[in-house]
Design an enzyme around this catalytic site. Structure first.
Site, PDB file in Angstrom:
ATOM      1  NE  ARG A 173      -3.817   0.430   2.196  1.00 45.07           N
ATOM      2  CZ  ARG A 173      -4.724   0.690   2.966  1.00 45.07           C
ATOM      3  NH1 ARG A 173      -4.886  -0.022   4.140  1.00 45.07           N
ATOM      4  NH2 ARG A 173      -5.454   1.887   2.670  1.00 45.07           N
ATOM      5  CB  CYS A 231      -2.169   3.789   9.642  1.00 41.88           C
ATOM      6  SG  CYS A 231      -3.342   4.186  10.697  1.00 41.88           S
TER       7      CYS A 231
END
Length: 277
Positions: A173, A231
């Site tokens: 990611r 995050c």
């Protein structure tokens, strides 16, 4: 807190308040998992509705709850100002750490993560309770803003030039190879990647403090170094901040909106690949 310490703790008076915060990305059945088996006496706390505010484009998928809403959620769970609180999940404390961080943010000092979570409790041969759990008397917990610090989106954009910006999402990611949740793939320019899963051993317990210190030092984080952590939506970043405390480092700042807020703002630049910039 280890499972053995918790076993001893619940056998003495006053007993701690135990909170079950089971939640995983893509799995909204935390309450069902709690009903299927939980530590006796534990109260379930729902991460999306009680540990987060309403999802919105401006603040991201899991914005911080309002102080009033968070205070009310803890009171419903039976937390008092003088309560000792132990929090767990079944995913290496990656979701339980959100409740830990919020409670520290709200001024609660006597709060612990159960190292290894539910699996550690089961490994000690302890029984589980099933069903909705016993009702508890409403607590008197009072929100008092404490030392846990945050960074807004502009401060986060400036942070690589002032210290260290850490992206704790999975490497794929971070690099932008995949993005299952948010509108754009990639990472904030200047951020280094340190996946939160790397803080845990094979049993879901935190690695030894010296090992964690070295991991943070390898990306430039040392005592006194200004650090901002993000995050996907501000959940797993709390786990990284807990790891910093385990390592004996001063906790960094949380970017609550994280990638979900950043990627939704088309004015913000993105970086792709394994390099920070």
């Amino acid at each position: 807190m280890t499972a053995r310490e918790l076993i001893s703790d619940v056998a003495s008076l006053p007993t701690p308040v135990i909170l079950d915060v089971r939640w995983r990305l893509g799995d909204a059945r935390g309450r069902e998992h709690y009903f299927s088996g939980h530590i006796p006496g534990a109260q379930y706390v729902d991460l999306p509705t009680e540990l987060s505010g309403q999802r919105n484009v401006r603040e991201g998928r899991h914005p911080l709850p309002s102080p009033e809403d968070f205070e009310d959620a803890l009171r419903r769970a039976g937390v008092n100002n003088d309560s000792r609180v132990v929090i767990y999940d079944d995913s290496g404390n990656t979701s339980a750490a959100r409740a830990w961080w919020l409670m520290r943010w709200a001024g609660k000092k006597d709060v612990y993560l159960l190292d290894g979570g539910l699996k550690a409790w089961i490994a000690e041969g302890e029984d589980l309770a099933v069903g909705p759990g016993n009702p508890v008397e409403r607590g008197d917990f009072t929100f008092r803003l404490d030392h846990m610090r945050t960074a807004d989106i502009d401060e986060t954009q400036a942070s690589p030039d002032q210290g260290v910006l850490i992206d704790v999402r999975a490497a794929e990611r971070y690099a932008g190879h995949t993005e299952p949740m948010d509108s754009r793939a990639g990472h904030i320019p200047g951020a280094v990647n340190l996946p939160t899963a790397s803080f845990l051993d094979d049993t879901g317990r935190f690695l030894p403090a010296e090992r964690l210190r070295q991991m943070f030092a390898d990306v430039g984080v040392t005592s006194g170094k200004e650090t901002v952590v993000y995050c996907g939506s501000g959940i797993h970043a709390c786990h990284a901040l807990a790891a910093m405390e385990v390592a004996g480092l001063e906790a960094g700042r949380l970017f609550p909106g994280s990638w979900s807020q950043w990627s939704a703002d088309r004015r913000r630049p993105i970086a792709l690949g394994e390099d920070p910039r």
